[in-house]
Design an enzyme around this catalytic site. Structure first.
Site, PDB file in Angstrom:
ATOM      1  CB  SER A   1     -12.500   1.880  13.146  1.00 50.80           C
ATOM      2  OG  SER A   1     -12.954   0.540  13.112  1.00 50.80           O
TER       3      SER A   1
ATOM      4  CG  HIS B   1     -10.716   5.394  14.820  1.00 46.03           C
ATOM      5  ND1 HIS B   1     -10.652   5.775  13.495  1.00 46.03           N
ATOM      6  CD2 HIS B   1     -10.368   4.081  14.842  1.00 46.03           C
ATOM      7  CE1 HIS B   1     -10.286   4.745  12.756  1.00 46.03           C
ATOM      8  NE2 HIS B   1     -10.117   3.697  13.544  1.00 46.03           N
TER       9      HIS B   1
ATOM     10  CE  LYS C   1      -6.834   4.278  12.652  1.00 41.42           C
ATOM     11  NZ  LYS C   1      -6.054   3.039  12.655  1.00 41.42           N
TER      12      LYS C   1
END
Length: 394
Positions: free
Chosen positions: A182, A210, A241
């Site tokens: 991240s 992610h 995300k």
């Protein structure tokens, strides 16, 4: 001794605020255009969002959420086990499991809780080996469990191999890493981890917060990117995300997911994911599967921004993803850099200890699928102006 004493003694935020460089908890009042926000009464360009595919403001998930809100209301008023299971939940779980190539999946109300939900798997005879850059939610899951935790140096397979060799073969062993990290935006060494896991009989948990939706030909994440879906025993993921909403999930073998449904306190004792967020995630999954051009566009934009920052003379460790870390070093200097960038009309993320090692503060800049070439140029101009002002570049 007052239990609140530690709070009275905490003055770090006030000291930074007094200098006028505090970068956290900035309230956003509007989002007037793609990648633009109004913050502190100023219209600025957002370059710190995790909304990589730009689905948080796409009208299709919003429409699906609106219809689900109309049908089910704003909340479910109970846990999944009690009275809070919706047919929408079961549909999303089935589709996520199929998408990721697992037998089963379990929704959680946040991505953080997806990792916390793993805690009942971590028994006293188990050893967990986690990348030092692993997200705090996994570390907290280990604290809730009873396993021994060993941290290997970031993506250092020699160190991981040595730690595995030093553990007892009679213990249950699990290797945990993130697909795409991240803060730094780089990828895990899944080929190396898969090889070591096979050699030592260890399980592998991959936090795909992610990378699921972003990487791989079909957006299935780092495991697909490396062509190694069978190397991952359990996936955790978040919808905050690439899915553009809130919520999370754990995906893996059916017997493991069934066990977690009955033993994971982070899932059993919390209200279930609201219908609107569930429907939005379902709509986002459809877009992820059918619009690969979004992935191609944001990855190309990340490459352009990273190359531009390198050309300006900044120290980056750009890994070809939409997240680029710009290394600054000292914490206060990082705060000043963030403030200068904001003054130039660009909102970024200041990453400081304990989120990064001491003395290695950085600015995290990220792009989405809707950042235009002109907006990337604005980001680079802001970095050039602010960087020269602070002496970070010539």
């Amino acid at each position: 001794m007052d239990v609140f004493g530690k709070c009275h003694a905490f003055r770090d935020d006030k000291a930074v605020e007094a200098l006028g460089v505090y970068p956290f908890y900035k309230a956003i009042s509007e989002r007037p255009a793609p990648n633009e926000i109004v913050c502190g009464g100023r219209r600025v360009l957002m370059a710190g969002s995790n909304d990589y595919l730009a689905l948080a403001t796409d009208p299709r998930p919003a429409a699906a959420a609106t219809e689900a809100l109309r049908r089910h209301g704003t909340g479910n008023s109970g846990s999944r086990m009690a009275n809070g299971t919706l047919a929408l939940h079961e549909e999303l779980e089935a589709r996520l499991a199929e998408f990721l190539g697992h037998e089963s999946a379990m929704l959680t109300s946040t991505g953080y809780q997806a990792n916390l939900a793993l805690a009942p798997l971590f028994g006293p005879d188990d050893v967990l080996l986690a990348d030092r850059a692993m997200h705090a939610s996994f570390v907290d899951a280990v604290r809730l469990g009873r396993s021994r935790l060993l941290r290997f140096r970031h993506n250092d397979m020699e160190h991981l191999g040595r730690l595995l060799t030093e553990t007892s073969p009679d213990s249950g062993r699990l290797i945990a890493t993130e697909g795409m990290f991240s803060t730094s935006g780089d990828l895990c060494d899944l080929p190396g981890i898969g090889k070591l896991a096979g050699r030592h009989g260890a399980r592998v948990v991959l936090d795909g917060a992610h990378d699921i939706g972003l990487l791989g030909e079909n957006g299935r994440g780092a495991a697909e990117y490396y062509g190694m879906p069978s190397a991952v025993d359990l996936h955790t993921l978040t919808f905050s995300k690439c899915f553009g909403t809130i919520g999370g999930a754990v995906a893996g073998p059916e017997e493991v997911i069934r066990y977690l449904r009955h033993h994971a306190r982070a899932a059993v004792y919390t209200a279930s994911l609201p219908a609107g967020d569930t429907a939005a995630a379902l709509a986002a999954l459809d877009i992820i599967r059918t619009e690969p051009e979004r992935r191609r566009r944001v990855l190309a934009t990340g490459e352009r921004l990273g190359a531009g920052l390198d050309a300006l003379g900044f120290t980056t460790t750009h890994a070809g993803t939409p997240t680029i870390p710009v290394h600054v070093g000292e914490t206060l200097r990082c705060f000043r850099f963030w403030t200068e960038l904001f003054g130039e009309g660009v909102f970024t993320n200041a990453m400081v200890p304990p989120g990064v090692p001491e003395g290695r503060a950085l600015i995290r800049v990220s792009v989405t699928a809707t950042h235009t070439p002109a907006q990337v140029d604005r980001i680079l101009e802001a970095f050039a102006t602010a960087g020269r002002r602070l002496g970070l570049i010539d």
